[in-house]
Design a protein around this motif. Structure first.
Motif, PDB file in Angstrom:
ATOM      1  N   TYR A  71       0.814  -1.218   0.000  1.00  0.00           N
ATOM      2  CA  TYR A  71       0.000   0.000   0.000  1.00  0.00           C
ATOM      3  C   TYR A  71       0.848   1.268   0.000  1.00  0.00           C
ATOM      4  O   TYR A  71       0.467   2.284   0.579  1.00  0.00           O
ATOM      5  CB  TYR A  71      -0.949  -0.015   1.198  1.00  0.00           C
ATOM      6  CG  TYR A  71      -1.926  -1.165   1.151  1.00  0.00           C
ATOM      7  CD1 TYR A  71      -2.972  -1.172   0.218  1.00  0.00           C
ATOM      8  CD2 TYR A  71      -1.781  -2.267   1.995  1.00  0.00           C
ATOM      9  CE1 TYR A  71      -3.856  -2.236   0.146  1.00  0.00           C
ATOM     10  CE2 TYR A  71      -2.658  -3.335   1.938  1.00  0.00           C
ATOM     11  CZ  TYR A  71      -3.694  -3.315   1.013  1.00  0.00           C
ATOM     12  OH  TYR A  71      -4.568  -4.371   0.941  1.00  0.00           O
ATOM     13  N   GLU A  72       1.980   1.217  -0.652  1.00  0.00           N
ATOM     14  CA  GLU A  72       2.850   2.398  -0.750  1.00  0.00           C
ATOM     15  C   GLU A  72       2.081   3.568  -1.353  1.00  0.00           C
ATOM     16  O   GLU A  72       1.323   3.424  -2.312  1.00  0.00           O
ATOM     17  CB  GLU A  72       4.061   2.072  -1.628  1.00  0.00           C
ATOM     18  CG  GLU A  72       4.999   3.238  -1.826  1.00  0.00           C
ATOM     19  CD  GLU A  72       6.255   2.849  -2.599  1.00  0.00           C
ATOM     20  OE1 GLU A  72       6.787   3.715  -3.314  1.00  0.00           O
ATOM     21  OE2 GLU A  72       6.699   1.687  -2.480  1.00  0.00           O
ATOM     22  N   GLU A  73       2.305   4.753  -0.765  1.00  0.00           N
ATOM     23  CA  GLU A  73       1.589   5.949  -1.211  1.00  0.00           C
ATOM     24  C   GLU A  73       2.459   7.176  -1.003  1.00  0.00           C
ATOM     25  O   GLU A  73       3.173   7.290  -0.015  1.00  0.00           O
ATOM     26  CB  GLU A  73       0.298   6.088  -0.403  1.00  0.00           C
ATOM     27  CG  GLU A  73      -0.545   7.301  -0.775  1.00  0.00           C
ATOM     28  CD  GLU A  73      -1.789   7.408   0.092  1.00  0.00           C
ATOM     29  OE1 GLU A  73      -2.825   7.865  -0.434  1.00  0.00           O
ATOM     30  OE2 GLU A  73      -1.743   7.056   1.280  1.00  0.00           O
TER      31      GLU A  73
END
Length: 286
Positions: free
Chosen positions: A198-200
């Motif tokens: 869930y890299e953001e």
């Protein structure tokens, strides 16, 4: 072993999220080590299991470890053991435990060797678009409360090069507000869960990011772009400073706190602002 007969302290970087980032050299070092000094032995044991590393004793060495714990690791090294130092994620000593052990090794003449690898600082800087091609300042976690926090914000506001800091998810929104209070137009990036599923990355001015609604989750790195404290300070005249002082006093802030906040925002010396706060506070009472 070193020529003196002592072992080697290997400072080993481990993944910050994606296990695929573990280097073959890091795996080989952990496998060959006599012992592993770990921030959290449970996490490190799981890491070793994933890479098929077994039979290497693990010693806990974390932020609350005592001098005696460091001395025990040093004794192993003095007896010829090669020790691998790891933290929960990333490179040891970068806002992580290990500094006391490395210093003790340096003082004792024990060889210290780094096994480079993942770094949340460099990853965040790389994706932020704010690196600027030059130097940057890493400040780790800033103080949570009081004067120490105001001083940290003021120091960041006076830093012209890009700044990288860590923050916990539950304090990220507040930190963004505090930073935006001092330098609302400074470009910034919030990098969350780097290398993970869930890299953001969120980008904008500090004011824009501070106004964002919603909670933050996971590991957080904040990057601030290059900044001109002089231009910012030149744009703030005495009238604006007095208005800001009045605002701080209206919120119930003590004179010292008001001075720290206004100094961080304006870039002027805290002593000058404090004297101004005292005068205006006195005048308001009269």
């Amino acid at each position: 072993m070193t020529e003196s007969g002592s072992g080697i302290l290997w400072v080993v970087a481990t993944p910050i999220g994606n296990l695929g980032d573990m280097s073959p050299r890091a795996v080989d070092t952990l496998r060959r080590a006599t012992r592993i000094a770990a921030e959290d032995t449970r996490r490190t044991r799981a890491l070793c299991t994933h890479f098929g590393i077994s039979g290497v004793p693990l010693d806990a060495l974390h932020a609350h470890s005592s001098g005696a714990d460091v001395a025990r690791v040093l004794e192993h090294l003095a007896a010829g053991a090669d020790v691998a130092l790891v933290t929960d994620a990333g490179t040891p000593l970068v806002s992580d435990p290990g500094d006391a052990l490395v210093k003790a090794c340096v003082d004792a003449g024990v060889r210290v060797v780094a096994i480079p690898g993942p770094s949340a600082v460099l990853c965040a800087l790389a994706v932020s678009g704010l690196a600027g091609g030059g130097g940057f300042r890493f400040v780790g976690f800033i103080a949570r409360e009081g004067s120490a926090r105001h001083r940290a914000v003021g120091m960041i506001a006076q830093t012209p090069e890009p700044v990288v800091l860590f923050e916990s998810p539950e304090r990220t929104a507040r930190t963004l507000r505090d930073l935006a209070d001092a330098m609302p137009e400074r470009p910034a990036c919030v990098a969350r869960e780097l290398t993970k599923v869930y890299e953001e990355t969120l980008r904008g001015t500090l004011a824009e990011l501070a106004a964002r609604e919603g909670d933050y989750r996971g590991e957080i790195v904040i990057v601030l772009g290059a900044w001109s404290p002089e231009e910012h300070a030149d744009a703030i005249d005495d009238e604006a400073i007095d208005a800001r002082i009045d605002h701080e006093l209206d919120t119930g802030a003590h004179a010292k706190t008001a001075a720290e906040r206004v100094a961080a925002w304006s870039g002027r010396p805290k002593r000058e602002i404090y004297e101004r706060v005292v005068r205006r506070k006195s005048a308001r009472k009269g």
